[in-house]
Design a protein around this motif. Structure first.
Motif, PDB file in Angstrom:
ATOM      1  N   LEU A 155     -16.277  34.631 -38.414  1.00  0.00           N
ATOM      2  CA  LEU A 155     -14.907  34.307 -38.808  1.00  0.00           C
ATOM      3  C   LEU A 155     -13.912  35.326 -38.262  1.00  0.00           C
ATOM      4  O   LEU A 155     -12.818  34.968 -37.812  1.00  0.00           O
ATOM      5  CB  LEU A 155     -14.803  34.236 -40.336  1.00  0.00           C
ATOM      6  CG  LEU A 155     -15.512  33.065 -41.018  1.00  0.00           C
ATOM      7  CD1 LEU A 155     -15.463  33.234 -42.536  1.00  0.00           C
ATOM      8  CD2 LEU A 155     -14.879  31.737 -40.609  1.00  0.00           C
ATOM      9  N   ASN A 156     -14.290  36.602 -38.297  1.00  0.00           N
ATOM     10  CA  ASN A 156     -13.393  37.637 -37.777  1.00  0.00           C
ATOM     11  C   ASN A 156     -13.199  37.509 -36.269  1.00  0.00           C
ATOM     12  O   ASN A 156     -12.104  37.752 -35.754  1.00  0.00           O
ATOM     13  CB  ASN A 156     -13.934  39.023 -38.132  1.00  0.00           C
ATOM     14  CG  ASN A 156     -13.644  39.404 -39.581  1.00  0.00           C
ATOM     15  OD1 ASN A 156     -12.597  39.059 -40.113  1.00  0.00           O
ATOM     16  ND2 ASN A 156     -14.555  40.100 -40.219  1.00  0.00           N
ATOM     17  N   SER A 157     -14.255  37.137 -35.571  1.00  0.00           N
ATOM     18  CA  SER A 157     -14.109  36.951 -34.128  1.00  0.00           C
ATOM     19  C   SER A 157     -13.196  35.757 -33.831  1.00  0.00           C
ATOM     20  O   SER A 157     -12.398  35.790 -32.883  1.00  0.00           O
ATOM     21  CB  SER A 157     -15.482  36.746 -33.472  1.00  0.00           C
ATOM     22  OG  SER A 157     -16.080  35.536 -33.918  1.00  0.00           O
ATOM     23  N   ARG A 158     -13.279  34.717 -34.642  1.00  0.00           N
ATOM     24  CA  ARG A 158     -12.396  33.570 -34.477  1.00  0.00           C
ATOM     25  C   ARG A 158     -10.950  33.953 -34.784  1.00  0.00           C
ATOM     26  O   ARG A 158     -10.012  33.498 -34.129  1.00  0.00           O
ATOM     27  CB  ARG A 158     -12.846  32.420 -35.384  1.00  0.00           C
ATOM     28  CG  ARG A 158     -14.149  31.752 -34.941  1.00  0.00           C
ATOM     29  CD  ARG A 158     -14.641  30.765 -36.000  1.00  0.00           C
ATOM     30  NE  ARG A 158     -15.868  30.123 -35.571  1.00  0.00           N
ATOM     31  CZ  ARG A 158     -15.941  28.922 -34.985  1.00  0.00           C
ATOM     32  NH1 ARG A 158     -14.824  28.247 -34.761  1.00  0.00           N
ATOM     33  NH2 ARG A 158     -17.086  28.405 -34.633  1.00  0.00           N
ATOM     34  N   LEU A 159     -10.784  34.796 -35.815  1.00  0.00           N
ATOM     35  CA  LEU A 159      -9.434  35.243 -36.164  1.00  0.00           C
ATOM     36  C   LEU A 159      -8.813  36.054 -35.035  1.00  0.00           C
ATOM     37  O   LEU A 159      -7.605  35.974 -34.788  1.00  0.00           O
ATOM     38  CB  LEU A 159      -9.472  36.081 -37.444  1.00  0.00           C
ATOM     39  CG  LEU A 159      -9.515  35.309 -38.762  1.00  0.00           C
ATOM     40  CD1 LEU A 159      -9.667  36.266 -39.931  1.00  0.00           C
ATOM     41  CD2 LEU A 159      -8.254  34.466 -38.936  1.00  0.00           C
ATOM     42  N   GLN A 160      -9.605  36.842 -34.353  1.00  0.00           N
ATOM     43  CA  GLN A 160      -9.083  37.635 -33.242  1.00  0.00           C
ATOM     44  C   GLN A 160      -8.539  36.733 -32.136  1.00  0.00           C
ATOM     45  O   GLN A 160      -7.481  37.015 -31.550  1.00  0.00           O
ATOM     46  CB  GLN A 160     -10.186  38.544 -32.694  1.00  0.00           C
ATOM     47  CG  GLN A 160     -10.557  39.684 -33.635  1.00  0.00           C
ATOM     48  CD  GLN A 160     -11.701  40.515 -33.096  1.00  0.00           C
ATOM     49  OE1 GLN A 160     -12.224  40.264 -32.003  1.00  0.00           O
ATOM     50  NE2 GLN A 160     -12.116  41.517 -33.865  1.00  0.00           N
ATOM     51  N   LEU A 161      -9.256  35.643 -31.852  1.00  0.00           N
ATOM     52  CA  LEU A 161      -8.762  34.694 -30.860  1.00  0.00           C
ATOM     53  C   LEU A 161      -7.465  34.047 -31.330  1.00  0.00           C
ATOM     54  O   LEU A 161      -6.521  33.862 -30.555  1.00  0.00           O
ATOM     55  CB  LEU A 161      -9.821  33.619 -30.599  1.00  0.00           C
ATOM     56  CG  LEU A 161     -11.123  34.086 -29.949  1.00  0.00           C
ATOM     57  CD1 LEU A 161     -12.100  32.930 -29.853  1.00  0.00           C
ATOM     58  CD2 LEU A 161     -10.855  34.670 -28.571  1.00  0.00           C
ATOM     59  N   LEU A 162      -7.432  33.712 -32.609  1.00  0.00           N
ATOM     60  CA  LEU A 162      -6.237  33.096 -33.173  1.00  0.00           C
ATOM     61  C   LEU A 162      -5.045  34.039 -33.112  1.00  0.00           C
ATOM     62  O   LEU A 162      -3.919  33.635 -32.818  1.00  0.00           O
ATOM     63  CB  LEU A 162      -6.513  32.688 -34.614  1.00  0.00           C
ATOM     64  CG  LEU A 162      -5.388  31.960 -35.357  1.00  0.00           C
ATOM     65  CD1 LEU A 162      -5.067  30.650 -34.668  1.00  0.00           C
ATOM     66  CD2 LEU A 162      -5.759  31.727 -36.799  1.00  0.00           C
ATOM     67  N   GLN A 163      -5.293  35.321 -33.378  1.00  0.00           N
ATOM     68  CA  GLN A 163      -4.213  36.307 -33.358  1.00  0.00           C
ATOM     69  C   GLN A 163      -3.630  36.467 -31.963  1.00  0.00           C
ATOM     70  O   GLN A 163      -2.423  36.677 -31.807  1.00  0.00           O
ATOM     71  CB  GLN A 163      -4.728  37.646 -33.888  1.00  0.00           C
ATOM     72  CG  GLN A 163      -4.995  37.645 -35.392  1.00  0.00           C
ATOM     73  CD  GLN A 163      -5.823  38.825 -35.832  1.00  0.00           C
ATOM     74  OE1 GLN A 163      -6.018  39.777 -35.080  1.00  0.00           O
ATOM     75  NE2 GLN A 163      -6.317  38.752 -37.061  1.00  0.00           N
ATOM     76  N   LYS A 164      -4.472  36.374 -30.958  1.00  0.00           N
ATOM     77  CA  LYS A 164      -3.976  36.473 -29.586  1.00  0.00           C
ATOM     78  C   LYS A 164      -3.004  35.332 -29.288  1.00  0.00           C
ATOM     79  O   LYS A 164      -1.962  35.534 -28.671  1.00  0.00           O
ATOM     80  CB  LYS A 164      -5.139  36.447 -28.599  1.00  0.00           C
ATOM     81  CG  LYS A 164      -5.987  37.713 -28.626  1.00  0.00           C
ATOM     82  CD  LYS A 164      -7.122  37.637 -27.619  1.00  0.00           C
ATOM     83  CE  LYS A 164      -7.959  38.913 -27.657  1.00  0.00           C
ATOM     84  NZ  LYS A 164      -9.092  38.850 -26.704  1.00  0.00           N
ATOM     85  N   GLU A 165      -3.365  34.117 -29.763  1.00  0.00           N
ATOM     86  CA  GLU A 165      -2.470  32.984 -29.571  1.00  0.00           C
ATOM     87  C   GLU A 165      -1.169  33.201 -30.333  1.00  0.00           C
ATOM     88  O   GLU A 165      -0.084  32.887 -29.839  1.00  0.00           O
ATOM     89  CB  GLU A 165      -3.155  31.698 -30.047  1.00  0.00           C
ATOM     90  CG  GLU A 165      -4.373  31.319 -29.228  1.00  0.00           C
ATOM     91  CD  GLU A 165      -5.013  30.044 -29.736  1.00  0.00           C
ATOM     92  OE1 GLU A 165      -4.453  29.443 -30.691  1.00  0.00           O
ATOM     93  OE2 GLU A 165      -6.052  29.641 -29.200  1.00  0.00           O
ATOM     94  N   ALA A 166      -1.290  33.745 -31.567  1.00  0.00           N
ATOM     95  CA  ALA A 166      -0.097  33.988 -32.377  1.00  0.00           C
ATOM     96  C   ALA A 166       0.799  35.042 -31.738  1.00  0.00           C
ATOM     97  O   ALA A 166       2.020  34.926 -31.740  1.00  0.00           O
ATOM     98  CB  ALA A 166      -0.505  34.429 -33.786  1.00  0.00           C
ATOM     99  N   GLU A 167       0.183  36.102 -31.156  1.00  0.00           N
ATOM    100  CA  GLU A 167       0.963  37.158 -30.506  1.00  0.00           C
ATOM    101  C   GLU A 167       1.715  36.611 -29.297  1.00  0.00           C
ATOM    102  O   GLU A 167       2.864  36.970 -29.044  1.00  0.00           O
ATOM    103  CB  GLU A 167       0.030  38.291 -30.089  1.00  0.00           C
ATOM    104  CG  GLU A 167      -0.484  39.114 -31.271  1.00  0.00           C
ATOM    105  CD  GLU A 167      -1.531  40.114 -30.847  1.00  0.00           C
ATOM    106  OE1 GLU A 167      -1.876  40.139 -29.637  1.00  0.00           O
ATOM    107  OE2 GLU A 167      -2.037  40.855 -31.722  1.00  0.00           O
TER     108      GLU A 167
END
Length: 304
Positions: A155-167
């Motif tokens: 889940l944390n690895s998925r969140l990191q990908l999501l954060q990159k999109e958000a940034e």
């Protein structure tokens, strides 16, 4: 038969086998009168015990509405197993005594199908259940925690990908605000209002979380390089309805609504979960009833 069903069957067979062996060794309710015949009845009692376990499983799942679930945490599983044992122990004792009533009556031995005999059987079964339960609890708790740790990492690895999109989205928004690109409007701009004249204008991607505080809600968001908190006289339900069109903003707790795009990482322990936010590192609790749903949301959104 799936993996969980096979595992359940294996656990039942081993547990009932050990319990039946205890009956053969300790010979309660006058079983010593059967002599070698007791060993002939061992297999029948064993099969009867496994069958009663599945009857109990049906009662717990369908009557008490406590289904088997690995998504609700260790405490849920332990609580379910406790209910299982409370129902299964007297049922096992009753059925075993009822079965032994016939062979023991045929040789003139004391009838085990009495209150005294059933009570003796319950005491022995309760002792065996306690010992066996300690073993299975340790074994499955260790396995569950390992699976939980692995899932949290995923889940944390998925969140990191999501954060990159958000940034990337935030950077584009800042460029728009600065006039570096043609567009000056942003579809994520929203105004949150309460029952009075207060209002908060922000980009949804900048929202961290909303917390219910009495008759007010605290809107925590990122603005001009710092975390800002604004109070509105409103309910969290009103905020949830206002933001329902944004799938990344979800209710994690009766007092918190969280933007999953601003979650830095997830902390998970023994079935409980906390969402650690970016910028201020606040730990937002996730109620047990919301854990499975939030996991699915994170996994589902990242599949697109």
């Amino acid at each position: 038969m799936n993996g969980i069903q096979k595992e359940t069957l294996r656990v039942r067979i081993i547990s009932v086998g050990i319990t039946c062996l205890a009956f053969v060794v300790f010979k309660p309710i006058g079983l010593d009168a059967l002599g070698l015949m007791l060993y002939l009845h061992f297999l029948a009692i064993w099969l009867l015990g496994v069958g009663v376990c599945y009857v109990t499983e049906g009662v717990v799942t369908h009557i008490l509405s406590i289904p088997t679930s690995l998504d609700k945490g260790v405490e849920y599983i332990i609580r379910r197993n406790l209910w299982f044992q409370l129902i299964n122990t007297p049922l096992e004792a009753l059925f075993i005594c009822a079965y032994l009533h016939f062979p023991m009556s045929s040789i003139g031995a004391s009838d085990p199908l009495t209150w005294k005999g059933i009570l003796q059987a319950i005491l022995l079964l309760a002792f065996c259940s306690f010992i066996i339960g300690l073993y299975w609890r340790y074994k499955f708790r260790t396995r569950f925690l390992a699976l939980e740790l692995e899932e949290t990492r995923e889940l944390n690895s998925r969140l990191q990908l999501l954060q990159k999109e958000a940034e990337n989205s935030v950077e584009k928004y800042e460029d728009e605000k600065a006039g570096l690109v043609a567009s000056i409007e942003h579809p994520d701009d929203i105004i949150l209002t309460g029952s009075t004249n207060e209002k908060v204008m922000l980009s949804v991607s900048h929202l961290l979380y909303i917390e219910a505080v009495g008759n007010y809600v605290k809107v925590v968001h990122w603005l001009e390089g710092k975390v800002r908190s604004d109070m509105l006289r409103a309910t969290s339900k009103q905020m949830e309805e206002t933001l329902h069109a944004y799938p990344m903003i979800v209710r994690s707790h009766r007092a918190f609504i969280v933007n999953l795009g601003q979650v830095e990482h997830i902390v998970s322990k023994s079935g409980s979960m906390q969402l650690v936010m970016k910028y201020n590192h606040d730990a937002i609790p996730v109620s047990r009833s919301k854990v499975a749903a939030i996991k699915e949301i994170i996994k589902g959104i990242l599949l697109y």
